[in-house]
Design a protein around this motif. Structure first.
Motif, PDB file in Angstrom:
ATOM      1  N   GLU A  29      71.713 -26.702   6.293  1.00  0.00           N
ATOM      2  CA  GLU A  29      70.264 -26.024   5.958  1.00  0.00           C
ATOM      3  C   GLU A  29      69.208 -27.285   6.420  1.00  0.00           C
ATOM      4  O   GLU A  29      69.762 -28.462   5.913  1.00  0.00           O
ATOM      5  N   GLN A  30      68.025 -26.972   6.694  1.00  0.00           N
ATOM      6  CA  GLN A  30      66.758 -28.231   6.911  1.00  0.00           C
ATOM      7  C   GLN A  30      66.981 -28.922   6.107  1.00  0.00           C
ATOM      8  O   GLN A  30      66.188 -29.862   6.875  1.00  0.00           O
ATOM      9  N   GLY A  31      66.636 -28.245   5.494  1.00  0.00           N
ATOM     10  CA  GLY A  31      65.375 -29.383   4.197  1.00  0.00           C
ATOM     11  C   GLY A  31      66.436 -30.270   3.396  1.00  0.00           C
ATOM     12  O   GLY A  31      66.579 -31.222   4.106  1.00  0.00           O
ATOM     13  N   SER A  32      67.371 -29.145   2.839  1.00  0.00           N
ATOM     14  CA  SER A  32      69.186 -30.125   1.995  1.00  0.00           C
ATOM     15  C   SER A  32      69.953 -30.578   2.952  1.00  0.00           C
ATOM     16  O   SER A  32      70.322 -31.921   2.395  1.00  0.00           O
ATOM     17  N   GLY A  33      69.871 -30.206   3.417  1.00  0.00           N
ATOM     18  CA  GLY A  33      71.829 -30.851   4.898  1.00  0.00           C
ATOM     19  C   GLY A  33      72.337 -30.206   3.816  1.00  0.00           C
ATOM     20  O   GLY A  33      73.590 -30.675   4.449  1.00  0.00           O
ATOM     21  N   ILE A  34      72.590 -29.319   2.836  1.00  0.00           N
ATOM     22  CA  ILE A  34      73.302 -28.512   2.546  1.00  0.00           C
ATOM     23  C   ILE A  34      74.443 -27.340   3.419  1.00  0.00           C
ATOM     24  O   ILE A  34      73.259 -27.061   4.403  1.00  0.00           O
ATOM     25  N   PRO A  35      75.917 -27.409   3.147  1.00  0.00           N
ATOM     26  CA  PRO A  35      75.985 -26.365   4.267  1.00  0.00           C
ATOM     27  C   PRO A  35      75.771 -25.273   4.165  1.00  0.00           C
ATOM     28  O   PRO A  35      75.736 -24.456   3.165  1.00  0.00           O
ATOM     29  N   VAL A  36      75.992 -24.393   5.642  1.00  0.00           N
ATOM     30  CA  VAL A  36      75.441 -23.128   5.400  1.00  0.00           C
ATOM     31  C   VAL A  36      76.557 -22.398   6.178  1.00  0.00           C
ATOM     32  O   VAL A  36      76.719 -22.824   6.703  1.00  0.00           O
ATOM     33  N   ASN A  37      77.392 -21.274   5.898  1.00  0.00           N
ATOM     34  CA  ASN A  37      78.224 -20.152   6.403  1.00  0.00           C
ATOM     35  C   ASN A  37      77.224 -19.077   6.441  1.00  0.00           C
ATOM     36  O   ASN A  37      77.208 -18.090   5.877  1.00  0.00           O
TER      37      ASN A  37
END
Length: 266
Positions: free
Chosen positions: A114-122
């Protein structure tokens, strides 16, 4: 086909005659289309400048997947020697890149974030989407879907693809390696002087920009904020948005109109 300056002048003259013969309502529609096109170009230029500032600052650890795919398409277009095949080459290369990166995201070679937090997105709905009949534009993921710059660089190099074909990635990689270190005790935390103040002011302005935001996303965001302000009882939501976005009220109105039209067409 690229026209010569003489032929282009002839075409412009023909269009000018056609425009002069149009009824007032048709001229107004043409003028509106021109204004919207100019605004679209202005939005893209602002976003491009913001992206360059971010990259040069070395703060781009994440990079949009869409930016990489467009980079592949543009590189193929530049490399194609036949003018008649340039657009086809761009489309084919862009589609191939998107399919390759989808496969890498599915098998875990790359991780979407994800753009803001950088958490993985599936985002499996996009990975498994049937894109057989989709245009290159429609195949692109949302602008907030990112990958780590270092991870995608290693992925490309493993496939034998030089990052020189991706100017944005190359600039981001160079920027990350030149991130300045935190100041030591011998160095002042905040430099003094008029030039330093100007630098801090410019840096602060750059932080307000949204470099990964596409024109469509920007219009949707502004429309949502307009609706929230109106629901909250604001007497001048357009004026408030113009101040916040640092745009004219007429530009805000144009963006709102385009966002409403796009929503109605969905």
């Amino acid at each position: 086909m690229k026209l010569t300056p003489e032929k282009q002048a002839e075409v412009n003259q023909i269009f000018s005659k056609i425009y002069a013969g149009l009824p007032p309502e048709a001229k107004a529609k043409v003028d509106q289309i021109r204004a919207e096109g100019a605004q679209e170009i202005g939005d893209l230029e602002s976003e491009f400048e913001a992206r360059i500032k971010q990259l040069e600052a070395g703060g781009c650890a994440l990079i949009p997947i869409a930016a990489l795919a467009w980079g592949a398409a543009f590189a193929a277009r530049r490399a194609e020697p036949l003018e008649s095949r340039k657009d086809l080459a761009a489309c084919e290369s862009g589609r191939a890149f998107i399919r390759a990166i989808k496969a890498a995201l599915l098998d875990g070679s790359l991780v979407a974030r994800e753009q803001g937090s950088g958490i993985p997105v599936n985002d499996r709905s996009w990975y498994l989407e049937d894109d057989t009949l989709l245009s290159l534009q429609k195949m692109m993921p949302h602008s907030r879907l990112m990958v780590r710059t270092d991870e995608v660089k290693a992925w490309l190099e493993k496939m034998g693809i030089a990052i020189d074909a991706f100017p944005v990635l190359k600039l981001a990689t160079e920027g990350i390696t030149s991130i300045p270190q935190a100041p030591t005790k011998a160095e002042p935390e905040e430099p003094a002087g008029e030039q330093a103040k100007a630098d801090r002011k410019e840096t602060g302005s750059a932080r307000t920009l949204k470099p990964e935001e596409q024109p469509r996303d920007r219009r949707e965001r502004i429309l949502k904020r307009f609706e929230v302000k109106k629901a909250a009882g604001s007497r001048a939501p357009v004026k408030e948005l113009a101040a916040e976005e640092k745009l004219s009220e007429s530009t805000i109105k144009q963006l709102l109109n385009k966002a409403r039209k796009a929503r109605d067409n969905q």
